[in-house]
Design a protein around this motif. Structure first.
Motif, mmCIF file in Angstrom:
data_model
loop_
_atom_site.group_PDB
_atom_site.id
_atom_site.type_symbol
_atom_site.label_atom_id
_atom_site.label_comp_id
_atom_site.label_asym_id
_atom_site.label_seq_id
_atom_site.Cartn_x
_atom_site.Cartn_y
_atom_site.Cartn_z
ATOM 1 N N GLY A 81 0.664 -1.222 -0.160
ATOM 2 C CA GLY A 81 -0.037 -0.154 0.070
ATOM 3 C C GLY A 81 0.947 1.229 0.116
ATOM 4 O O GLY A 81 0.432 2.365 -0.759
ATOM 5 N N MET A 82 2.040 1.313 0.776
ATOM 6 C CA MET A 82 2.889 2.489 0.667
ATOM 7 C C MET A 82 3.498 2.390 -0.721
ATOM 8 O O MET A 82 3.574 3.614 -1.113
ATOM 9 C CB MET A 82 4.045 2.158 1.709
ATOM 10 C CG MET A 82 5.116 3.132 1.823
ATOM 11 S SD MET A 82 6.725 2.878 2.293
ATOM 12 C CE MET A 82 7.313 2.156 0.310
ATOM 13 N N GLN A 83 3.864 1.423 -1.440
ATOM 14 C CA GLN A 83 4.545 1.394 -2.893
ATOM 15 C C GLN A 83 3.536 1.902 -3.684
ATOM 16 O O GLN A 83 3.845 2.420 -4.733
ATOM 17 C CB GLN A 83 5.065 0.058 -2.861
ATOM 18 C CG GLN A 83 6.089 -0.542 -2.243
ATOM 19 C CD GLN A 83 6.877 -1.711 -2.260
ATOM 20 O OE1 GLN A 83 6.093 -2.749 -3.491
ATOM 21 N NE2 GLN A 83 7.740 -2.412 -1.773
ATOM 22 N N LEU A 84 2.253 1.499 -3.565
ATOM 23 C CA LEU A 84 1.193 2.124 -4.431
ATOM 24 C C LEU A 84 1.224 3.504 -4.535
ATOM 25 O O LEU A 84 0.760 4.212 -5.525
ATOM 26 C CB LEU A 84 0.017 1.476 -4.157
ATOM 27 C CG LEU A 84 -0.130 0.061 -4.291
ATOM 28 C CD1 LEU A 84 -1.731 -0.523 -3.771
ATOM 29 C CD2 LEU A 84 0.024 -0.370 -5.727
ATOM 30 N N LEU A 85 1.571 4.241 -3.332
ATOM 31 C CA LEU A 85 1.623 5.823 -3.331
ATOM 32 C C LEU A 85 2.553 6.392 -4.328
ATOM 33 O O LEU A 85 2.319 7.638 -4.631
ATOM 34 C CB LEU A 85 1.918 6.240 -2.017
ATOM 35 C CG LEU A 85 0.989 5.661 -0.800
ATOM 36 C CD1 LEU A 85 1.671 6.098 0.398
ATOM 37 C CD2 LEU A 85 -0.470 5.959 -0.919
ATOM 38 N N PHE A 86 3.584 5.757 -4.731
ATOM 39 C CA PHE A 86 4.656 6.266 -5.646
ATOM 40 C C PHE A 86 4.159 6.292 -7.156
ATOM 41 O O PHE A 86 3.142 5.802 -7.539
ATOM 42 C CB PHE A 86 5.941 5.638 -5.511
ATOM 43 C CG PHE A 86 6.582 5.957 -4.157
ATOM 44 C CD1 PHE A 86 7.458 6.804 -3.915
ATOM 45 C CD2 PHE A 86 6.259 5.311 -2.912
ATOM 46 C CE1 PHE A 86 7.896 7.392 -2.781
ATOM 47 C CE2 PHE A 86 6.709 5.465 -1.908
ATOM 48 C CZ PHE A 86 7.613 6.666 -1.743
ATOM 49 N N ASP A 87 5.156 6.966 -7.904
ATOM 50 C CA ASP A 87 4.632 7.224 -9.429
ATOM 51 C C ASP A 87 4.596 5.796 -10.045
ATOM 52 O O ASP A 87 3.573 5.686 -10.860
ATOM 53 C CB ASP A 87 5.795 8.020 -10.227
ATOM 54 C CG ASP A 87 5.828 9.596 -9.412
ATOM 55 O OD1 ASP A 87 4.746 10.016 -9.097
ATOM 56 O OD2 ASP A 87 6.847 10.318 -9.241
ATOM 57 N N SER A 88 5.568 5.083 -9.978
ATOM 58 C CA SER A 88 5.504 3.826 -10.726
ATOM 59 C C SER A 88 6.194 2.623 -10.061
ATOM 60 O O SER A 88 7.073 2.862 -9.051
ATOM 61 C CB SER A 88 6.198 4.152 -12.058
ATOM 62 O OG SER A 88 7.685 4.312 -11.728
ATOM 63 N N SER A 89 6.144 1.557 -10.451
ATOM 64 C CA SER A 89 7.115 0.272 -9.957
ATOM 65 C C SER A 89 7.680 -0.573 -11.295
ATOM 66 O O SER A 89 6.843 -0.495 -12.420
ATOM 67 C CB SER A 89 6.046 -0.496 -9.260
ATOM 68 O OG SER A 89 6.714 -1.730 -9.010
ATOM 69 N N GLN A 90 8.413 -1.127 -10.841
ATOM 70 C CA GLN A 90 9.323 -2.017 -11.978
ATOM 71 C C GLN A 90 9.050 -3.351 -11.779
ATOM 72 O O GLN A 90 9.431 -4.456 -12.516
ATOM 73 C CB GLN A 90 10.982 -1.781 -12.076
ATOM 74 C CG GLN A 90 11.210 -0.553 -12.395
ATOM 75 C CD GLN A 90 12.556 -0.174 -12.050
ATOM 76 O OE1 GLN A 90 13.439 -1.152 -11.738
ATOM 77 N NE2 GLN A 90 13.377 0.946 -12.633
ATOM 78 N N GLU A 91 8.234 -3.745 -10.867
ATOM 79 C CA GLU A 91 7.851 -5.235 -10.505
ATOM 80 C C GLU A 91 6.771 -5.733 -11.705
ATOM 81 O O GLU A 91 5.911 -5.297 -11.931
ATOM 82 C CB GLU A 91 6.833 -5.199 -9.330
ATOM 83 C CG GLU A 91 6.995 -6.537 -8.582
ATOM 84 C CD GLU A 91 5.989 -6.725 -7.370
ATOM 85 O OE1 GLU A 91 5.957 -7.838 -6.771
ATOM 86 O OE2 GLU A 91 5.627 -5.594 -6.831
ATOM 87 N N TYR A 92 7.361 -6.770 -12.307
ATOM 88 C CA TYR A 92 6.429 -7.508 -13.492
ATOM 89 C C TYR A 92 6.440 -6.379 -14.362
ATOM 90 O O TYR A 92 5.192 -6.391 -15.135
ATOM 91 C CB TYR A 92 5.323 -8.093 -13.069
ATOM 92 C CG TYR A 92 5.522 -9.256 -12.000
ATOM 93 C CD1 TYR A 92 6.445 -10.246 -12.394
ATOM 94 C CD2 TYR A 92 4.807 -9.383 -10.869
ATOM 95 C CE1 TYR A 92 6.648 -11.543 -11.595
ATOM 96 C CE2 TYR A 92 5.232 -10.250 -10.015
ATOM 97 C CZ TYR A 92 5.941 -11.197 -10.362
ATOM 98 O OH TYR A 92 6.147 -12.475 -9.460
ATOM 99 N N GLY A 93 7.299 -5.556 -15.025
ATOM 100 C CA GLY A 93 7.034 -4.750 -15.952
ATOM 101 C C GLY A 93 6.597 -3.365 -15.330
ATOM 102 O O GLY A 93 6.080 -3.310 -14.469
ATOM 103 N N LEU A 94 6.994 -2.105 -15.978
ATOM 104 C CA LEU A 94 6.770 -0.789 -15.367
ATOM 105 C C LEU A 94 5.398 -0.717 -15.557
ATOM 106 O O LEU A 94 4.472 -0.901 -16.352
ATOM 107 C CB LEU A 94 7.303 0.100 -16.340
ATOM 108 C CG LEU A 94 7.476 1.659 -15.835
ATOM 109 C CD1 LEU A 94 8.216 1.757 -14.817
ATOM 110 C CD2 LEU A 94 7.900 2.573 -17.028
ATOM 111 N N THR A 95 4.643 -0.217 -14.284
ATOM 112 C CA THR A 95 3.430 0.000 -13.744
ATOM 113 C C THR A 95 3.332 1.281 -13.257
ATOM 114 O O THR A 95 4.050 1.418 -12.192
ATOM 115 C CB THR A 95 2.699 -1.240 -13.020
ATOM 116 O OG1 THR A 95 3.061 -2.535 -13.737
ATOM 117 C CG2 THR A 95 1.496 -0.970 -12.817
#
Lengths: 206, 250
Positions: A81-95
């Motif tokens: 839930g904290m990570q979702l607050l950010f702009d993007s993630s590289q987990e399983y492709g850029l999201t």
């Protein structure tokens, strides 16, 4: 009422149990209106970033959470839930994430330590805030990705080969990488601190 | 740096903690929730509950116990014993378990590890391995140690991690109950071949045993039952001793 966002992610009920234990009025819900009206919103999460964003989108909660933040309602993201607050993630492709704090979520680099980071790690304060009490205290972590973000948004951090932000904040938007609901008295105290910040509308430190 | 974990283990039979726990301040010595709360107060880093109930009927009560403990105790909970399928795993996680330990079922149906890891994430799948040295080889035993197999424990550890186990709980049957110290060689051998956390179990008798297994075998956690339950050692005694030796604990 504190709304705990219910979007089919793992173990949100343990968070609810902790809030109940502390006597914090709360409701597990995916109802947009309830989330918009809540005194504070808690975004839990266990699992993968991409799947979580899909589940939020399905319930039309991405825009709702952005509105919540724009309305200056306090938001607390926990773990994924904290990570979702950010702009993007590289987990399983850029999201794309919610974009409420500047930064990207990246894999913890291999420094010879076991991944995921699973266990109790010791926090240190990066900047003053109502969460100062976490300094020197251990909290419980389970994660393979971390938030790569600007130091001005980092309240506290732990050392796991690299510096890993443990509490982040951008005004009324706060994130905890660890599980306060699994971190014993220290974790319960941090949830109480968040409640106090909500009651006094004290988000000025950041 | 992560703290090394000190983990009390509780055997639960038909809803009651079986081995008599003799903390003087408990009103009900068999109540899992009350015992768990006391261990939290003492500074335990995690709790393991093993369901030793023989019947499925009584097994349902385990989920109720997890539900109750996780409403009062806020630290990681691992539940094992009688986990046969994905439904068992799901029921325990939903009730509030953070991790579920699979033992005999992992041997009879290794696919269960993969299925559990895929559905719920590696971090909540613990594979428990009971090991006994026979003719110079570490062999896996199942059904509470009653059934010997010809499976090499070191190879089995590798295999279960490949299949998705996020943590290993390794009990040395040779050391269990001896209070003679942990089986250092066993944990060294396993730590060499896997890259997930290892919990050592069996043999804890004195504080030095904990220091030794952390320093010599670099395990992530050490589990004990009777020495804690009967008050022979307190969690705090153990932590002070290992901390003095330079090991990071909470």
């Amino acid at each position: 009422m504190f709304a705990i966002v219910d979007y089919d992610t793992g173990n949100t009920r343990n968070l609810k149990k902790a809030l109940n234990y502390l006597g914090i009025d709360n409701e597990l819900t995916d109802d947009k209106e309830k989330i918009l009206q809540a005194e504070a919103v808690i975004l839990p999460g266990v699992g993968a970033f991409k799947a979580a964003m899909v589940e939020l989108e399905k319930r039309d909660l991405v825009n709702t959470l952005k509105k919540v933040a724009a309305n200056k309602t306090p938001i607390l993201g926990i773990c994924l839930g904290m990570q979702l607050l950010f702009d993007s993630s590289q987990e399983y492709g850029l999201t794309n994430g919610l974009g409420l704090i500047t930064g990207s979520v990246e894999q913890i680099p291999d420094t010879g330590l076991k991944i995921p980071q699973m266990g109790w790690n010791q926090n240190r304060i990066i900047q003053n805030s109502p969460f100062n009490g976490v300094n020197g205290q251990f909290t419980y972590f389970v994660h393979s990705y971390y938030a790569n973000c600007d130091r001005r948004n980092i309240i506290s951090a732990v050392d796991y080969g690299i510096l890993i932000p443990s509490i982040v904040q951008n005004k009324n938007v706060i994130g905890m990488q660890f599980h306060p609901e699994k971190s014993g008295d220290v974790g319960l105290e941090l949830l109480k601190t968040f409640q106090k910040m909500v009651k006094t509308n004290d988000f000025s430190s950041n | 740096m992560l703290a090394k974990r000190i983990i009390p283990c509780l055997d639960v039979d038909d809803g009651r903690v079986k081995k008599g726990v003799n903390f003087v301040n408990l009103t009900d010595v068999g109540d899992p929730t009350e015992i768990a709360a006391e261990y939290q107060k003492q500074g335990a880093d995690e709790l393991v509950f093993l369901d030793i109930t023989a019947t499925n009927e009584h097994r349902k009560t385990m989920a109720d116990i997890v539900e109750s403990v996780s409403s009062q105790v806020f630290m990681p909970l691992t539940i094992g014993g009688g986990v046969h399928d994905v439904t068992d795993i799901q029921r325990l996680l939903k009730a509030g378990a953070d991790k579920v330990a699979i033992n005999s079922a992992a041997v009879s149906d290794p696919e269960l590890i993969t299925k559990g890891a895929e559905k719920f994430g590696n971090q909540c799948i613990v594979v428990a391995i009971d090991v006994k040295k026979t003719a110079g080889k570490y062999l896996v035993h199942t059904h509470g140690g009653k059934n010997a197999t010809d499976i090499d424990a070191i190879e089995w550890a590798k295999e279960v991690v490949k299949r998705g186990a996020g943590e290993l709980l390794i009990t040395s049957m040779d050391k269990d109950g001896t209070k003679d110290g942990f089986d250092i060689e066993l944990y060294q051998a396993i730590n060499e071949v896997v890259n997930v956390p290892i919990i050592a179990s069996g043999g804890a008798g004195k504080v030095e045993d904990f220091t030794e297994v952390f320093e010599e075998a670099d395990v992530d956690g050490a589990l004990a039952a009777s020495v804690f339950h009967f008050g022979e050692l307190s969690i705090d005694d153990v932590k002070q001793a290992v901390r003095k030796a330079g090991v990071v604990v909470r």
